[in-house]
Design a protein around this motif. Structure first.
Motif, PDB file in Angstrom:
ATOM      1  N   GLY A 152     -76.950   3.254 -32.062  1.00 17.83           N
ATOM      2  CA  GLY A 152     -78.565   3.404 -32.365  1.00 17.83           C
ATOM      3  C   GLY A 152     -79.253   2.102 -32.893  1.00 17.83           C
ATOM      4  O   GLY A 152     -80.240   2.103 -33.288  1.00 17.83           O
ATOM      5  N   PHE A 206     -89.071   3.075 -39.712  1.00 16.07           N
ATOM      6  CA  PHE A 206     -88.545   3.871 -38.655  1.00 16.07           C
ATOM      7  C   PHE A 206     -87.076   3.839 -38.661  1.00 16.07           C
ATOM      8  O   PHE A 206     -86.499   4.822 -38.674  1.00 16.07           O
ATOM      9  CB  PHE A 206     -89.120   3.263 -37.292  1.00 16.07           C
ATOM     10  CG  PHE A 206     -90.326   3.569 -37.014  1.00 16.07           C
ATOM     11  CD1 PHE A 206     -91.236   4.439 -37.853  1.00 16.07           C
ATOM     12  CD2 PHE A 206     -91.333   2.944 -35.954  1.00 16.07           C
ATOM     13  CE1 PHE A 206     -92.701   4.774 -37.710  1.00 16.07           C
ATOM     14  CE2 PHE A 206     -92.566   3.405 -35.801  1.00 16.07           C
ATOM     15  CZ  PHE A 206     -93.173   4.138 -36.895  1.00 16.07           C
ATOM     16  N   GLY A 210     -84.446   6.950 -39.360  1.00 17.17           N
ATOM     17  CA  GLY A 210     -83.474   7.269 -38.375  1.00 17.17           C
ATOM     18  C   GLY A 210     -82.101   7.333 -38.862  1.00 17.17           C
ATOM     19  O   GLY A 210     -81.223   8.420 -38.637  1.00 17.17           O
ATOM     20  N   SER A 214     -79.798  10.893 -39.689  1.00 14.02           N
ATOM     21  CA  SER A 214     -78.803  10.729 -38.574  1.00 14.02           C
ATOM     22  C   SER A 214     -77.992  12.078 -38.914  1.00 14.02           C
ATOM     23  O   SER A 214     -77.094  12.437 -39.769  1.00 14.02           O
ATOM     24  CB  SER A 214     -77.957   9.474 -38.598  1.00 14.02           C
ATOM     25  OG  SER A 214     -77.142   9.663 -39.524  1.00 14.02           O
ATOM     26  N   PHE A 216     -76.790  14.248 -35.631  1.00 12.40           N
ATOM     27  CA  PHE A 216     -76.084  14.556 -34.702  1.00 12.40           C
ATOM     28  C   PHE A 216     -74.974  13.857 -34.133  1.00 12.40           C
ATOM     29  O   PHE A 216     -73.739  14.158 -33.890  1.00 12.40           O
ATOM     30  CB  PHE A 216     -76.816  14.601 -33.427  1.00 12.40           C
ATOM     31  CG  PHE A 216     -76.055  15.518 -32.395  1.00 12.40           C
ATOM     32  CD1 PHE A 216     -75.867  16.697 -32.153  1.00 12.40           C
ATOM     33  CD2 PHE A 216     -75.614  14.599 -31.211  1.00 12.40           C
ATOM     34  CE1 PHE A 216     -74.897  17.429 -31.234  1.00 12.40           C
ATOM     35  CE2 PHE A 216     -74.888  15.362 -30.270  1.00 12.40           C
ATOM     36  CZ  PHE A 216     -74.711  16.505 -29.911  1.00 12.40           C
ATOM     37  N   ASN A 217     -75.145  12.451 -34.372  1.00  8.50           N
ATOM     38  CA  ASN A 217     -74.019  11.398 -34.097  1.00  8.50           C
ATOM     39  C   ASN A 217     -72.874  11.706 -35.039  1.00  8.50           C
ATOM     40  O   ASN A 217     -71.570  11.811 -34.794  1.00  8.50           O
ATOM     41  CB  ASN A 217     -74.506   9.917 -34.621  1.00  8.50           C
ATOM     42  CG  ASN A 217     -75.312   9.491 -33.203  1.00  8.50           C
ATOM     43  OD1 ASN A 217     -75.220  10.084 -32.065  1.00  8.50           O
ATOM     44  ND2 ASN A 217     -75.631   8.282 -33.416  1.00  8.50           N
TER      45      ASN A 217
ATOM     46  N   MET B   1     -81.578   9.957 -26.229  1.00 12.71           N
ATOM     47  CA  MET B   1     -80.891  11.382 -26.372  1.00 12.71           C
ATOM     48  C   MET B   1     -80.076  11.539 -27.601  1.00 12.71           C
ATOM     49  O   MET B   1     -80.267  12.314 -28.442  1.00 12.71           O
ATOM     50  CB  MET B   1     -79.943  11.432 -25.124  1.00 12.71           C
ATOM     51  CG  MET B   1     -79.365  12.869 -25.018  1.00 12.71           C
ATOM     52  SD  MET B   1     -78.721  12.903 -23.323  1.00 12.71           S
ATOM     53  CE  MET B   1     -76.938  13.581 -23.995  1.00 12.71           C
ATOM     54  N   LEU B   2     -79.347  10.591 -28.000  1.00 11.47           N
ATOM     55  CA  LEU B   2     -78.680  10.721 -29.363  1.00 11.47           C
ATOM     56  C   LEU B   2     -79.594  10.476 -30.241  1.00 11.47           C
ATOM     57  O   LEU B   2     -80.670   9.965 -30.272  1.00 11.47           O
ATOM     58  CB  LEU B   2     -77.555   9.755 -29.243  1.00 11.47           C
ATOM     59  CG  LEU B   2     -76.240   9.870 -28.229  1.00 11.47           C
ATOM     60  CD1 LEU B   2     -75.261   9.097 -28.288  1.00 11.47           C
ATOM     61  CD2 LEU B   2     -75.847  11.479 -28.547  1.00 11.47           C
ATOM     62  N   SER B   3     -79.128  11.246 -31.256  1.00 13.04           N
ATOM     63  CA  SER B   3     -80.154  11.340 -32.439  1.00 13.04           C
ATOM     64  C   SER B   3     -80.645  10.033 -33.363  1.00 13.04           C
ATOM     65  O   SER B   3     -81.595  10.212 -33.731  1.00 13.04           O
ATOM     66  CB  SER B   3     -79.555  12.411 -33.449  1.00 13.04           C
ATOM     67  OG  SER B   3     -78.551  12.152 -33.998  1.00 13.04           O
ATOM     68  N   ASP B   4     -79.818   9.261 -33.553  1.00 13.14           N
ATOM     69  CA  ASP B   4     -80.303   8.393 -34.484  1.00 13.14           C
ATOM     70  C   ASP B   4     -81.130   7.198 -34.029  1.00 13.14           C
ATOM     71  O   ASP B   4     -81.320   6.503 -34.770  1.00 13.14           O
ATOM     72  CB  ASP B   4     -78.972   7.831 -34.997  1.00 13.14           C
ATOM     73  CG  ASP B   4     -78.039   6.907 -34.250  1.00 13.14           C
ATOM     74  OD1 ASP B   4     -78.704   6.753 -32.865  1.00 13.14           O
ATOM     75  OD2 ASP B   4     -77.129   6.152 -34.665  1.00 13.14           O
ATOM     76  N   ARG B   5     -81.453   7.451 -32.663  1.00  9.93           N
ATOM     77  CA  ARG B   5     -82.515   6.304 -32.464  1.00  9.93           C
ATOM     78  C   ARG B   5     -83.742   6.997 -32.802  1.00  9.93           C
ATOM     79  O   ARG B   5     -84.035   8.178 -32.820  1.00  9.93           O
ATOM     80  CB  ARG B   5     -82.552   6.634 -30.685  1.00  9.93           C
ATOM     81  CG  ARG B   5     -82.194   5.211 -30.270  1.00  9.93           C
ATOM     82  CD  ARG B   5     -82.437   5.081 -28.873  1.00  9.93           C
ATOM     83  NE  ARG B   5     -81.686   5.957 -28.038  1.00  9.93           N
ATOM     84  CZ  ARG B   5     -82.089   6.038 -26.624  1.00  9.93           C
ATOM     85  NH1 ARG B   5     -83.330   5.749 -26.174  1.00  9.93           N
ATOM     86  NH2 ARG B   5     -81.570   6.978 -25.999  1.00  9.93           N
ATOM     87  N   VAL B   6     -84.561   6.134 -33.601  1.00 11.20           N
ATOM     88  CA  VAL B   6     -85.647   6.428 -34.277  1.00 11.20           C
ATOM     89  C   VAL B   6     -86.738   7.410 -33.217  1.00 11.20           C
ATOM     90  O   VAL B   6     -86.941   6.871 -32.156  1.00 11.20           O
ATOM     91  CB  VAL B   6     -86.184   5.264 -34.927  1.00 11.20           C
ATOM     92  CG1 VAL B   6     -87.405   5.880 -35.694  1.00 11.20           C
ATOM     93  CG2 VAL B   6     -85.368   4.488 -35.645  1.00 11.20           C
TER      94      VAL B   6
END
Lengths: 299, 339
Positions: A152, A206, A210, A214, A216-217, B1-6
């Motif tokens: 991400g 932001f 994030g 974090s 779920f990753n 979809m994955l969470s760590d994208r802000v």
């Protein structure tokens, strides 16, 4: 009291009262849970037992729960992990995003359109959980902290906001520097960034939030408990209520000293997860509307 | 979809692309003129620094966003991690056939859609009302203070939000505690499948309604104040002014967000459901994303999970494109501009 425009009559007493009540209620809805959690984390065993759960009325305060959590062990370690991931991740993300946002901010530059298209296209679809997992695993990133950072690292949204902000900077400013022979890196560093402190702070927040959040990753990519970030620990020990065995939270307690109440310890974990956001947020908050949203709308 | 994208919230989803669209147009014009004049080598000489700056971000996006797309081929295979993607046998569409016959897939789809519908009715209007309320606060300092408070939960993680809700409404939570002190039975709203949909909506409201006001507040600030003045001079009451000026002023953005939300009908968010699935049970809390997770990573049915993810992704993509078309019909920009 600000002056109202002449045509706007003062609100009626009843109307003002209803509005005031409503606003108070909304504010309390947000603040009350946080208040209770913080207070409970600072309470002694007697206070927690007496309240039969979360503490609402402040009594004797004790920092025992925090002392316990920070004496080494699972929570201390996860805090270090989360802090590290947040610091490294935010640095990487912000650097890469600022560079790309500036690199894409001059229309007509070489490959500008295909690269922008590549960025914008990511709005339409995500990579998918299973293929992402397969990629991370084939890159050998399973059980590494990079698996929390790299996937991400670039958020297209942040990049686009930043870019549109850069594009609003008058071209005369940067062009004159170019005429003087400044390199693009120099222009970005010396001219553009100092003019964009607000938006950089917001985008940085932001990204940082994030990474700090974090979860779920980590669940997906980290099998090794020892590498868990704070959010996973929070879920394990507070949400799912798995017991924190002494020695798992920290060192075994010094003989004769009673353990802090387990609810206080749980709530202390919650507070630790909350704290960085509460701490950074006020400094950045005033830039939200001005820096990001208006800039983005104007395009 | 994955969470760590802000997470960006509704405001973000809308504003950025609008900006992007505009700037893209500017780019087109400029590109056309410069392209005809200068040969590649001189453009490279002029722009190599900009290219170099953009490269890391593009590389990251290519590796972590575009390369995984190729991995979707395993949806057409009987994939085994030991054999690898290259050598796993091809099975055509049989994974998809299985999927369409799978009742639990349809249950998850139904859950996802009901949650979207429920949130559309009970969550969607909340930021609008909140924004109108905030906008009516005349004292700037008080207004900024309240805004600061209501934006805040947006920055909390879902783990934290669910934990706070559990402390308030769970079996040992404050609500139960208070009820028991009054001599009633305690209740546990966190494990009740019947009220789960209301619970997740309440959580969403708590977390994101405040943040969602930003976009409406910006729209409200853009309304011409002279309209209010003229209406007041004509004798329009406070309510009439709201009805005839404020709401029409917000209408374009309301319609746009509504359309975009419909385009995202299959995305209800992952973590919120993942975290509560165990407590509430699969029947109520399984959504498409959690379905993919549990079916794949726990049972090892990789190809099957990939197929489910692919179907969800494709349907989602179609929904977004359709929603965007509709947005164009309404004369809005949508997430990208019609070129």
């Amino acid at each position: 009291m600000t002056t109202l425009p002449p045509w706007a009559e003062r609100p009626s007493r009843a109307g003002g009262l209803v509005k005031g009540l409503l606003l108070t209620l909304i504010t309390l809805c947000v603040l009350f849970p946080i208040y209770m959690v913080v207070l409970t984390s600072l309470s002694t065993q007697e206070a927690v037992t007496e309240a039969g759960g979360l503490v609402t009325v402040p009594g004797e305060l004790s920092f025992a729960a925090y002392g316990e959590l920070f004496s080494g062990g699972v929570v201390s370690r996860s805090v270090m992990v989360s802090l590290g991931v947040t610091l490294v991740g935010t640095t990487i993300s912000l650097t890469v995003t600022v560079l790309a946002a500036y690199g894409l901010s001059r229309p007509g530059s070489l490959l500008h359109r295909p690269m922008l298209f590549l960025v914008l296209l990511t709005f339409l679809f995500g990579p998918g959980m299973i293929p992402s997992y397969l990629l991370i695993s084939s890159l050998g990133l399973i059980d590494t902290y990079w698996s929390l950072i790299l996937p991400g690292a670039v958020a297209a949204f942040n990049l686009v906001v930043m870019r549109s902000f850069f594009m609003n900077i008058p071209a005369e400013v940067t062009d004159s520097a170019r005429v003087d022979g400044a390199s693009e890196f120099r222009i970005l560093l010396r001219l553009v960034l100092p003019m964009s402190k607000g938006v950089t702070a917001v985008i940085g927040l932001f990204y940082a939030v994030g990474y700090w959040n974090s979860f779920f990753n980590a669940v997906l990519y980290l099998n090794d408990n020892a590498k868990w970030p704070l959010q996973v620990v929070l879920r394990q020990y507070v949400l799912q209520g798995q017991s924190l065995i002494v020695g798992q939270t920290g060192n075994t307690t010094i003989a004769g000293q009673p353990l802090p109440p387990s609810l206080a310890i749980q709530m202390a974990i919650v507070v630790i997860a909350l704290l960085p956001v509460l701490f950074v947020y006020p400094f950045v908050q005033r830039h939200f509307t001005k820096g990001v949203i208006i800039g983005a709308i104007k395009g | 979809m994955l969470s760590d994208r802000v997470r960006t919230g509704p405001a973000g989803d809308l504003t950025s692309p609008a900006g992007a669209g505009t700037s893209k147009d500017v780019g087109k014009k400029a590109a056309r003129t410069s392209r005809t004049r200068q040969p590649l080598s001189s453009r490279l000489k002029r722009d190599w620094q900009l290219l170099l700056m953009t490269l890391p971000a593009i590389a990251l996006l290519l590796v972590f966003h575009y390369v995984p797309l190729l991995g979707n081929v395993i949806a057409f295979q009987d994939y085994s991690p030991y054999v690898g993607m290259k050598d796993s046998p091809w099975v055509g569409l049989s994974n998809f056939q299985w999927l369409l016959l799978d009742e639990s897939f349809w249950d998850a789809t139904l859950n996802t859609l009901s949650i979207t519908a429920f949130q559309l009715i009970f969550y969607f209007p909340v930021p609008i009302m909140l924004a109108v309320l905030l906008d009516s606060v005349v004292r700037p300092r008080l207004r900024l203070f309240v805004q600061g408070i209501v934006y805040m939960p947006h920055f909390f993680s879902w783990v934290l939000v669910v934990t706070l809700f559990q402390q308030m409404f769970g079996g040992a939570g404050v609500l139960s505690q208070t009820l028991r002190n009054q001599g009633y039975d305690g209740i546990d709203l966190m494990t009740n499948p019947d009220t789960f949909i209301a619970l997740v909506t309440a959580e969403t409201i708590w977390k994101d309604a405040g943040w969602g006001t930003i976009i409406f507040l910006a729209a409200l600030a853009a309304i011409n104040q002279n309209l209010y003045e003229a209406a007041a001079v004509d004798g329009a009451s406070r309510w009439r002014r709201m009805w005839h000026i404020t709401l029409p002023g917000l209408r374009p953005i309301i319609i746009l967000l509504l359309i975009l939300r419909l385009g995202e009908a299959l995305n209800v968010g992952f973590e919120q459901f993942f975290l509560q699935r165990d407590a509430v049970g699969r029947d109520a809390a399984e959504v498409l994303d959690t379905f993919v997770y549990w079916r794949t990573l726990l049972t090892g049915e990789w190809s099957y999970g990939a197929a489910a993810g692919l179907v969800k992704g494709l349907v989602g993509l179609i929904l977004i494109l359709v929603a965007n078309k509709v947005a164009h019909r309404f004369g809005e920009d949508g997430i990208y501009k019609r070129s």
